[in-house]
Design a protein around this motif. Structure first.
Motif, PDB file in Angstrom:
ATOM      1  N   CYS A  13       0.831  -1.212   0.000  1.00 58.07           N
ATOM      2  CA  CYS A  13       0.000   0.000   0.000  1.00 58.07           C
ATOM      3  C   CYS A  13       0.863   1.258   0.000  1.00 58.07           C
ATOM      4  O   CYS A  13       0.592   2.225  -0.728  1.00 58.07           O
ATOM      5  CB  CYS A  13      -0.916   0.009   1.223  1.00 58.07           C
ATOM      6  N   LEU A  14       1.907   1.254   0.821  1.00 55.90           N
ATOM      7  CA  LEU A  14       2.810   2.402   0.880  1.00 55.90           C
ATOM      8  C   LEU A  14       3.550   2.585  -0.444  1.00 55.90           C
ATOM      9  O   LEU A  14       3.682   3.704  -0.951  1.00 55.90           O
ATOM     10  CB  LEU A  14       3.811   2.223   2.020  1.00 55.90           C
ATOM     11  N   GLN A  15       4.026   1.495  -0.997  1.00 53.50           N
ATOM     12  CA  GLN A  15       4.763   1.560  -2.258  1.00 53.50           C
ATOM     13  C   GLN A  15       3.885   2.128  -3.369  1.00 53.50           C
ATOM     14  O   GLN A  15       4.354   2.910  -4.210  1.00 53.50           O
ATOM     15  CB  GLN A  15       5.262   0.166  -2.643  1.00 53.50           C
ATOM     16  N   GLU A  16       2.625   1.751  -3.374  1.00 52.55           N
ATOM     17  CA  GLU A  16       1.704   2.249  -4.393  1.00 52.55           C
ATOM     18  C   GLU A  16       1.630   3.779  -4.366  1.00 52.55           C
ATOM     19  O   GLU A  16       1.563   4.430  -5.407  1.00 52.55           O
ATOM     20  CB  GLU A  16       0.312   1.658  -4.144  1.00 52.55           C
ATOM     21  N   ASP A  17       1.651   4.353  -3.160  1.00 52.21           N
ATOM     22  CA  ASP A  17       1.473   5.798  -3.025  1.00 52.21           C
ATOM     23  C   ASP A  17       2.789   6.564  -3.078  1.00 52.21           C
ATOM     24  O   ASP A  17       2.868   7.650  -3.652  1.00 52.21           O
ATOM     25  CB  ASP A  17       0.753   6.099  -1.710  1.00 52.21           C
ATOM     26  N   ILE A  18       3.843   5.997  -2.485  1.00 51.80           N
ATOM     27  CA  ILE A  18       5.110   6.718  -2.354  1.00 51.80           C
ATOM     28  C   ILE A  18       6.007   6.538  -3.574  1.00 51.80           C
ATOM     29  O   ILE A  18       6.764   7.443  -3.953  1.00 51.80           O
ATOM     30  CB  ILE A  18       5.845   6.267  -1.074  1.00 51.80           C
ATOM     31  N   GLY A  19       5.917   5.376  -4.185  1.00 48.71           N
ATOM     32  CA  GLY A  19       6.771   5.120  -5.341  1.00 48.71           C
ATOM     33  C   GLY A  19       8.240   5.172  -4.960  1.00 48.71           C
ATOM     34  O   GLY A  19       8.668   4.565  -3.974  1.00 48.71           O
ATOM     35  N   SER A  20       9.034   5.923  -5.715  1.00 49.36           N
ATOM     36  CA  SER A  20      10.476   6.013  -5.437  1.00 49.36           C
ATOM     37  C   SER A  20      10.800   7.045  -4.362  1.00 49.36           C
ATOM     38  O   SER A  20      11.959   7.223  -3.990  1.00 49.36           O
ATOM     39  CB  SER A  20      11.235   6.360  -6.722  1.00 49.36           C
ATOM     40  N   GLY A  21       9.785   7.732  -3.846  1.00 46.07           N
ATOM     41  CA  GLY A  21      10.018   8.698  -2.774  1.00 46.07           C
ATOM     42  C   GLY A  21       9.096   9.893  -2.853  1.00 46.07           C
ATOM     43  O   GLY A  21       8.720  10.337  -3.940  1.00 46.07           O
ATOM     44  N   ASP A  22       8.705  10.406  -1.685  1.00 49.26           N
ATOM     45  CA  ASP A  22       7.838  11.578  -1.604  1.00 49.26           C
ATOM     46  C   ASP A  22       8.651  12.826  -1.981  1.00 49.26           C
ATOM     47  O   ASP A  22       9.636  13.167  -1.320  1.00 49.26           O
ATOM     48  CB  ASP A  22       7.298  11.689  -0.181  1.00 49.26           C
ATOM     49  N   MET A  58       6.312   2.292  10.522  1.00 53.76           N
ATOM     50  CA  MET A  58       6.924   3.559  10.115  1.00 53.76           C
ATOM     51  C   MET A  58       7.553   4.318  11.279  1.00 53.76           C
ATOM     52  O   MET A  58       8.056   5.421  11.107  1.00 53.76           O
ATOM     53  CB  MET A  58       5.877   4.429   9.415  1.00 53.76           C
ATOM     54  N   GLY A  59       7.498   3.734  12.474  1.00 48.21           N
ATOM     55  CA  GLY A  59       8.143   4.349  13.631  1.00 48.21           C
ATOM     56  C   GLY A  59       7.434   5.583  14.142  1.00 48.21           C
ATOM     57  O   GLY A  59       8.095   6.506  14.664  1.00 48.21           O
ATOM     58  N   ILE A  60       6.117   5.617  14.038  1.00 49.65           N
ATOM     59  CA  ILE A  60       5.339   6.789  14.449  1.00 49.65           C
ATOM     60  C   ILE A  60       4.694   6.533  15.808  1.00 49.65           C
ATOM     61  O   ILE A  60       3.988   5.535  16.001  1.00 49.65           O
ATOM     62  CB  ILE A  60       4.262   7.123  13.395  1.00 49.65           C
ATOM     63  N   LYS A  61       4.934   7.440  16.755  1.00 50.03           N
ATOM     64  CA  LYS A  61       4.304   7.331  18.071  1.00 50.03           C
ATOM     65  C   LYS A  61       2.818   7.644  17.947  1.00 50.03           C
ATOM     66  O   LYS A  61       2.428   8.550  17.205  1.00 50.03           O
ATOM     67  CB  LYS A  61       4.970   8.294  19.049  1.00 50.03           C
ATOM     68  N   ARG A  62       1.988   6.937  18.707  1.00 54.54           N
ATOM     69  CA  ARG A  62       0.549   7.129  18.577  1.00 54.54           C
ATOM     70  C   ARG A  62      -0.180   6.714  19.853  1.00 54.54           C
ATOM     71  O   ARG A  62       0.300   5.881  20.619  1.00 54.54           O
ATOM     72  CB  ARG A  62      -0.031   6.363  17.402  1.00 54.54           C
ATOM     73  N   TYR A  85       6.794  15.881  10.490  1.00 54.10           N
ATOM     74  CA  TYR A  85       5.578  16.237   9.767  1.00 54.10           C
ATOM     75  C   TYR A  85       5.592  15.785   8.320  1.00 54.10           C
ATOM     76  O   TYR A  85       4.549  15.431   7.748  1.00 54.10           O
ATOM     77  CB  TYR A  85       5.284  17.733   9.910  1.00 54.10           C
ATOM     78  N   ALA A  86       6.766  15.695   7.703  1.00 51.16           N
ATOM     79  CA  ALA A  86       6.832  15.171   6.342  1.00 51.16           C
ATOM     80  C   ALA A  86       6.489  13.682   6.321  1.00 51.16           C
ATOM     81  O   ALA A  86       5.830  13.187   5.397  1.00 51.16           O
ATOM     82  CB  ALA A  86       8.211  15.406   5.745  1.00 51.16           C
ATOM     83  N   LEU A  87       6.911  12.969   7.362  1.00 45.75           N
ATOM     84  CA  LEU A  87       6.587  11.545   7.462  1.00 45.75           C
ATOM     85  C   LEU A  87       5.086  11.336   7.687  1.00 45.75           C
ATOM     86  O   LEU A  87       4.475  10.455   7.076  1.00 45.75           O
ATOM     87  CB  LEU A  87       7.384  10.912   8.605  1.00 45.75           C
ATOM     88  N   LEU A  88       4.514  12.155   8.553  1.00 46.02           N
ATOM     89  CA  LEU A  88       3.076  12.041   8.802  1.00 46.02           C
ATOM     90  C   LEU A  88       2.284  12.311   7.524  1.00 46.02           C
ATOM     91  O   LEU A  88       1.300  11.616   7.228  1.00 46.02           O
ATOM     92  CB  LEU A  88       2.642  12.997   9.910  1.00 46.02           C
ATOM     93  N   LEU A  89       2.704  13.311   6.782  1.00 42.88           N
ATOM     94  CA  LEU A  89       2.015  13.605   5.521  1.00 42.88           C
ATOM     95  C   LEU A  89       2.203  12.477   4.504  1.00 42.88           C
ATOM     96  O   LEU A  89       1.318  12.205   3.693  1.00 42.88           O
ATOM     97  CB  LEU A  89       2.544  14.919   4.945  1.00 42.88           C
ATOM     98  N   LYS A  90       3.346  11.824   4.560  1.00 40.85           N
ATOM     99  CA  LYS A  90       3.636  10.753   3.606  1.00 40.85           C
ATOM    100  C   LYS A  90       2.720   9.544   3.801  1.00 40.85           C
ATOM    101  O   LYS A  90       2.336   8.880   2.842  1.00 40.85           O
ATOM    102  CB  LYS A  90       5.102  10.338   3.725  1.00 40.85           C
ATOM    103  N   ILE A  91       2.364   9.255   5.061  1.00 40.00           N
ATOM    104  CA  ILE A  91       1.530   8.081   5.326  1.00 40.00           C
ATOM    105  C   ILE A  91       0.046   8.432   5.487  1.00 40.00           C
ATOM    106  O   ILE A  91      -0.789   7.548   5.665  1.00 40.00           O
ATOM    107  CB  ILE A  91       2.022   7.332   6.575  1.00 40.00           C
ATOM    108  N   GLU A  92      -0.270   9.730   5.413  1.00 42.20           N
ATOM    109  CA  GLU A  92      -1.644  10.172   5.695  1.00 42.20           C
ATOM    110  C   GLU A  92      -2.678   9.453   4.833  1.00 42.20           C
ATOM    111  O   GLU A  92      -3.668   8.914   5.324  1.00 42.20           O
ATOM    112  CB  GLU A  92      -1.757  11.687   5.483  1.00 42.20           C
ATOM    113  N   ARG A  93      -2.499   9.464   3.516  1.00 44.66           N
ATOM    114  CA  ARG A  93      -3.515   8.917   2.637  1.00 44.66           C
ATOM    115  C   ARG A  93      -3.653   7.411   2.793  1.00 44.66           C
ATOM    116  O   ARG A  93      -4.761   6.875   2.807  1.00 44.66           O
ATOM    117  CB  ARG A  93      -3.195   9.291   1.180  1.00 44.66           C
TER     118      ARG A  93
END
Length: 276
Positions: A13-22, A58-62, A85-93
């Motif tokens: 799922c992440l690869q589909e959205d991020i591809g080679s990088g945000d 993804m190493g995100i505290k929650r 915040y860039a990481l949070l935006l990267k996984i948001e969708r």
């Protein structure tokens, strides 16, 4: 312990959205922020298992403020997050897609479950799932309060009209099936008439699916089962809606199955908001 199959799904799922990088990550400096995921409508929450594993990966505290199967109402804070915040935006969708889709199925399923409250009957899903999302969607059905039908072709033998059209001697075929499929596997046969339902009970079906039959005809099948084959399970299926499900449930069948629990579900609206 992480389920490797779910983890592989999440990585895809992440690869589909991020591809080679945000691309956004190239343009900003690291900055720790807090985010919240908020419900924007009523429903039933589902998706914790997948969402939490994604965030851990993804190493995100929650901190979660809900759980699978819990009710939702507008403005509920479902989840608090802390991270770059860039990481949070990267996984948001990806995160929201999982939670909204899963909660939509759970919410739609719960509407059917509520109509059957107090009745001794199982509500089941079907194999009408989106490609590669079967495990995820059936998990969501369970969170809505229903049960799963077979997961795939390998856990029960179901003979539908398209199978039966090419089976000459059904009794002989059933004897062959009993000898070759696992001893614990059930055999279910789809029937579209009272006469056919009686016939398949006589040749040894474990489960009879009354497909697109009227509730009145199903009552006749139930009466015959009760009198002659009390161990046979009866399932009603085909064009069963919220408007008519109670009539079918009161016919005496053991279960009702509906593909619409999944394929007619609408996503529950949610959003993620970032703090400063």
């Amino acid at each position: 312990m992480k389920d490797p199959a779910i983890l592989a799904f999440l990585e895809a799922c992440l690869q589909e959205d991020i591809g080679s990088g945000d691309l956004f990550e190239r343009l900003v400096q690291p900055k720790e922020v807090k985010a919240v995921v908020i419900a924007k409508q009523e429903g039933v929450f589902s998706g914790y298992l997948y969402g939490d594993m994604l965030l851990e990966h993804m190493g995100i505290k929650r901190v979660w403020h809900t759980q699978d199967g819990a009710p939702l109402k507008p403005k509920d804070t479902l989840l608090e997050l802390w991270g770059d915040y860039a990481l949070l935006l990267k996984i948001e969708r990806t995160l929201l897609n999982l939670l909204q889709h899963s909660s939509g199925i759970a919410t739609h399923t719960a509407c059917f479950v509520a109509l059957l409250k107090g009745l001794p009957i199982a509500l089941l899903d079907t194999r009408k799932t989106r490609p590669l999302l079967r495990v995820f969607e059936k998990y969501s059905v369970r969170n809505g309060g229903a049960q799963n039908h077979r997961l795939g072709l390998d856990d029960a033998l179901m003979l539908k009209d398209t199978h039966l059209a090419h089976i000459g001697d059904l009794r002989a075929f059933m004897q062959q099936a009993r000898a070759q499929i696992p001893w614990t596997a059930k055999i279910e046969i789809e029937c579209d008439s009272v006469g056919m339902a009686k016939e398949v009970m006589q040749v040894g079906a474990d489960i009879v699916m009354c497909d697109n039959m009227s509730a009145q005809d199903i009552k006749e099948v139930v009466a015959y089962r009760n009198a002659h084959y009390p161990l046979v399970l009866l399932e009603a299926s085909g064009n069963i809606t919220q408007e008519n499900i109670l009539e079918y449930a009161q016919s005496g069948v053991d279960a009702i199955s509906s593909g619409s629990l999944i394929h007619q579900a609408v996503w529950v609206d949610m959003s993620m908001k970032l703090g400063s």
